[in-house]
Design a protein around this motif. Structure first.
Motif, PDB file in Angstrom:
ATOM      1  N   ARG B   9       0.835  -1.195   0.000  1.00  0.00           N
ATOM      2  CA  ARG B   9       0.000   0.000   0.000  1.00  0.00           C
ATOM      3  C   ARG B   9       0.869   1.243   0.000  1.00  0.00           C
ATOM      4  NH1 ARG B   9      -5.680   1.203   2.254  1.00  0.00           N
ATOM      5  NH2 ARG B   9      -5.900  -0.319   0.612  1.00  0.00           N
ATOM      6  N   LEU B  10       1.915   1.207   0.808  1.00  0.00           N
ATOM      7  CA  LEU B  10       2.814   2.350   0.895  1.00  0.00           C
ATOM      8  C   LEU B  10       3.422   2.652  -0.472  1.00  0.00           C
ATOM      9  CD1 LEU B  10       4.008   4.279   2.990  1.00  0.00           C
ATOM     10  CD2 LEU B  10       5.957   2.756   3.161  1.00  0.00           C
ATOM     11  N   ALA B  11       3.887   1.578  -1.140  1.00  0.00           N
ATOM     12  CA  ALA B  11       4.490   1.756  -2.453  1.00  0.00           C
ATOM     13  C   ALA B  11       3.476   2.321  -3.436  1.00  0.00           C
ATOM     14  CB  ALA B  11       5.038   0.414  -2.963  1.00  0.00           C
ATOM     15  N   LEU B  13       0.814   4.147  -2.749  1.00  0.00           N
ATOM     16  CA  LEU B  13       0.534   5.539  -2.423  1.00  0.00           C
ATOM     17  C   LEU B  13       1.654   6.442  -2.912  1.00  0.00           C
ATOM     18  CD1 LEU B  13      -1.019   5.441   1.150  1.00  0.00           C
ATOM     19  CD2 LEU B  13      -2.114   6.100  -0.978  1.00  0.00           C
ATOM     20  N   ALA B  14       2.886   5.959  -2.767  1.00  0.00           N
ATOM     21  CA  ALA B  14       4.021   6.752  -3.223  1.00  0.00           C
ATOM     22  C   ALA B  14       3.936   6.984  -4.726  1.00  0.00           C
ATOM     23  CB  ALA B  14       5.329   6.049  -2.855  1.00  0.00           C
ATOM     24  N   MET B  15       3.597   5.920  -5.442  1.00  0.00           N
ATOM     25  CA  MET B  15       3.462   6.042  -6.884  1.00  0.00           C
ATOM     26  C   MET B  15       2.333   6.992  -7.234  1.00  0.00           C
ATOM     27  SD  MET B  15       3.847   2.799  -9.413  1.00  0.00           S
ATOM     28  CE  MET B  15       3.215   1.668  -8.213  1.00  0.00           C
ATOM     29  N   MET B  16       1.254   6.913  -6.484  1.00  0.00           N
ATOM     30  CA  MET B  16       0.130   7.785  -6.757  1.00  0.00           C
ATOM     31  C   MET B  16       0.502   9.238  -6.473  1.00  0.00           C
ATOM     32  SD  MET B  16      -2.865   5.371  -5.259  1.00  0.00           S
ATOM     33  CE  MET B  16      -4.307   6.314  -5.684  1.00  0.00           C
ATOM     34  N   LEU B  17       1.265   9.456  -5.443  1.00  0.00           N
ATOM     35  CA  LEU B  17       1.715  10.816  -5.158  1.00  0.00           C
ATOM     36  C   LEU B  17       2.554  11.341  -6.317  1.00  0.00           C
ATOM     37  CD1 LEU B  17       1.864  13.173  -3.224  1.00  0.00           C
ATOM     38  CD2 LEU B  17       3.926  12.165  -2.253  1.00  0.00           C
ATOM     39  N   ALA B  18       3.375  10.468  -6.871  1.00  0.00           N
ATOM     40  CA  ALA B  18       4.187  10.865  -8.010  1.00  0.00           C
ATOM     41  C   ALA B  18       3.288  11.250  -9.186  1.00  0.00           C
ATOM     42  CB  ALA B  18       5.138   9.730  -8.408  1.00  0.00           C
ATOM     43  N   MET B  19       2.264  10.435  -9.419  1.00  0.00           N
ATOM     44  CA  MET B  19       1.314  10.738 -10.496  1.00  0.00           C
ATOM     45  C   MET B  19       0.658  12.090 -10.246  1.00  0.00           C
ATOM     46  SD  MET B  19      -0.772   7.329 -11.514  1.00  0.00           S
ATOM     47  CE  MET B  19      -0.594   6.118 -10.223  1.00  0.00           C
ATOM     48  N   ILE B  20       0.230  12.285  -9.011  1.00  0.00           N
ATOM     49  CA  ILE B  20      -0.432  13.536  -8.655  1.00  0.00           C
ATOM     50  C   ILE B  20       0.492  14.716  -8.925  1.00  0.00           C
ATOM     51  CG2 ILE B  20      -1.166  14.914  -6.683  1.00  0.00           C
ATOM     52  CD1 ILE B  20      -2.442  12.463  -5.519  1.00  0.00           C
ATOM     53  N   MET B  56      -9.505   2.893  -1.899  1.00  0.00           N
ATOM     54  CA  MET B  56      -8.476   2.554  -0.937  1.00  0.00           C
ATOM     55  C   MET B  56      -8.775   3.062   0.476  1.00  0.00           C
ATOM     56  SD  MET B  56      -5.167   3.283  -3.326  1.00  0.00           S
ATOM     57  CE  MET B  56      -3.949   3.036  -2.060  1.00  0.00           C
ATOM     58  N   GLY B  57      -9.750   3.896   0.603  1.00  0.00           N
ATOM     59  CA  GLY B  57     -10.075   4.326   1.952  1.00  0.00           C
ATOM     60  C   GLY B  57      -9.791   5.797   2.204  1.00  0.00           C
ATOM     61  N   ASP B 166      -6.022  -0.499 -11.958  1.00  0.00           N
ATOM     62  CA  ASP B 166      -6.241  -1.902 -11.646  1.00  0.00           C
ATOM     63  C   ASP B 166      -4.991  -2.731 -11.888  1.00  0.00           C
ATOM     64  OD1 ASP B 166      -9.734  -2.088 -12.685  1.00  0.00           O
ATOM     65  OD2 ASP B 166      -8.751  -1.413 -10.863  1.00  0.00           O
ATOM     66  N   ARG B 167      -4.234  -2.314 -12.898  1.00  0.00           N
ATOM     67  CA  ARG B 167      -3.030  -3.065 -13.204  1.00  0.00           C
ATOM     68  C   ARG B 167      -1.989  -2.900 -12.105  1.00  0.00           C
ATOM     69  NH1 ARG B 167      -1.128  -1.206 -18.625  1.00  0.00           N
ATOM     70  NH2 ARG B 167      -3.325  -0.928 -19.075  1.00  0.00           N
ATOM     71  N   ILE B 168      -1.998  -1.727 -11.468  1.00  0.00           N
ATOM     72  CA  ILE B 168      -1.006  -1.507 -10.413  1.00  0.00           C
ATOM     73  C   ILE B 168      -1.366  -2.291  -9.164  1.00  0.00           C
ATOM     74  CG2 ILE B 168       0.099   0.213  -8.956  1.00  0.00           C
ATOM     75  CD1 ILE B 168      -0.648   2.312 -10.975  1.00  0.00           C
ATOM     76  N   SER B 169      -2.646  -2.278  -8.854  1.00  0.00           N
ATOM     77  CA  SER B 169      -3.053  -2.987  -7.655  1.00  0.00           C
ATOM     78  C   SER B 169      -4.469  -3.489  -7.826  1.00  0.00           C
ATOM     79  CB  SER B 169      -2.975  -2.043  -6.462  1.00  0.00           C
ATOM     80  OG  SER B 169      -3.553  -2.623  -5.334  1.00  0.00           O
ATOM     81  N   PRO B 170      -4.693  -4.761  -7.687  1.00  0.00           N
ATOM     82  CA  PRO B 170      -6.051  -5.273  -7.884  1.00  0.00           C
ATOM     83  C   PRO B 170      -6.974  -4.747  -6.796  1.00  0.00           C
ATOM     84  CG  PRO B 170      -4.611  -6.980  -7.009  1.00  0.00           C
ATOM     85  CD  PRO B 170      -3.746  -5.806  -7.294  1.00  0.00           C
ATOM     86  N   ARG B 171      -8.193  -4.383  -7.185  1.00  0.00           N
ATOM     87  CA  ARG B 171      -9.123  -3.839  -6.210  1.00  0.00           C
ATOM     88  C   ARG B 171      -9.654  -4.921  -5.289  1.00  0.00           C
ATOM     89  NH1 ARG B 171     -13.717  -1.100  -8.867  1.00  0.00           N
ATOM     90  NH2 ARG B 171     -13.044  -1.895 -10.849  1.00  0.00           N
TER      91      ARG B 171
END
Lengths: 120, 171
Positions: B9-11, B13-20, B56-57, B166-171
């Protein structure tokens, strides 16, 4: 939960409609009338409200005529060679100005509710 | 206290922050539109935050909102960072509130719109406070209109890019 519902279109239209309605309402809402400051040689020689139509001629400059009409002000006559002041046209927003440099006279719009801040 | 720490999850979120960050940076390069208050943008980075909130919450979404403000702070300074923080956090909170109140009946699209409008309104309100002017009232109608439009765009784009998430993390 779903991505889209059929009634989403209704909600969107309602919001847009509300926005447009408020836009019209706000544009009718007259803001506090601005004033125009006349400066001669850098000193303020007169301040006039933009809410009253009037024609102004300064005793020091009989060749220059200022007019206030419809909430705006403009140079309408001047003996300067280039007429830049007249070409500036009608100004009415706070912060705007027009100037006749050969005659060393300028007019500045002040007051009124204006938003001209730029935020990063 | 259940400590559900997950490296995965941490990884993510980090990737998502990068996207953001990339999305925020890119859309900031675009010139602002004339009628809009300065600072109002497409809100593309909200696609990512919305995904976090929906799948993700709340904690993840709020974390991303706060961290995004940190990025804005680094990229554009204190004022922008503060505006982003207030706008982003309130936007997430309002969306959470609507999700709870709506009891599952509000679509993601509508939630996205609500988030967009809230974000803009709060940002503008904070800016008004800082500047001591009454910006808010004049721009409210414009924000309603453009917030609705941009929120719709963001919502639609989220649907479009779901496969990537979805490819990054299955729901």
């Amino acid at each position: 939960m779903a991505f889209f519902h059929k009634k989403d279109g209704v909600i969107i239209l309602a919001l847009l409609g509300l926005g447009l309605a408020l836009l019209l309402a706000v544009s009718q809402w007259a803001p506090a009338p601005g004033r125009v400051e006349i400066r001669l040689d850098g000193a303020v020689v007169g301040t006039y409200s933009l809410s009253r139509d009037q024609v102004i001629v300064l005793p020091q400059l009989p060749a220059v005529t200022l007019e206030i009409r419809g909430g705006k002000a403009a140079f309408t006559r001047s003996d300067c060679p280039d007429r830049v002041c007249i070409h500036t046209g009608w100004i009415g927003r706070s912060g705007q100005y027009a100037a006749c440099l050969p005659n060393r006279v300028s007019i500045w719009i002040t007051g009124g509710s204006e938003m001209d801040a730029v935020i990063g | 206290m259940k400590k559900s720490f997950s490296a995965r999850r941490l990884a993510m979120l980090a990737m998502m922050l990068a996207m953001i960050s990339v999305l925020a940076y890119l859309e900031h390069l675009l010139p602002p539109l004339p009628m809009l208050p300065p600072g109002v943008r497409l809100g593309l980075s909200n696609i990512v935050t919305l995904y976090a909130l929906f799948f993700m919450g709340r904690r993840s979404a709020l974390s991303l909102a706060v961290l995004k403000s940190g990025m804005v702070l680094l990229m554009r300074g204190v004022t922008a960072g503060l505006l982003s923080l207030c706008g982003g956090v309130c936007s997430v909170l309002v969306t959470v509130l609507l999700m709870a109140l709506g009891r599952g009946r509000l679509s993601y699209l509508v939630l996205s719109i609500a988030g967009a409008i809230t974000h803009n309104v709060v940002q503008l309100a904070v800016a008004s406070l800082l500047l001591g002017t009454d910006l808010v009232f004049y721009y409210l109608p414009v924000i309603l209109i453009f917030g609705t439009l941009m929120g719709s765009v963001t919502g639609v784009l989220l649907r479009v890019v779901m496969p990537i998430f979805d490819r990054i993390s299955p729901r």
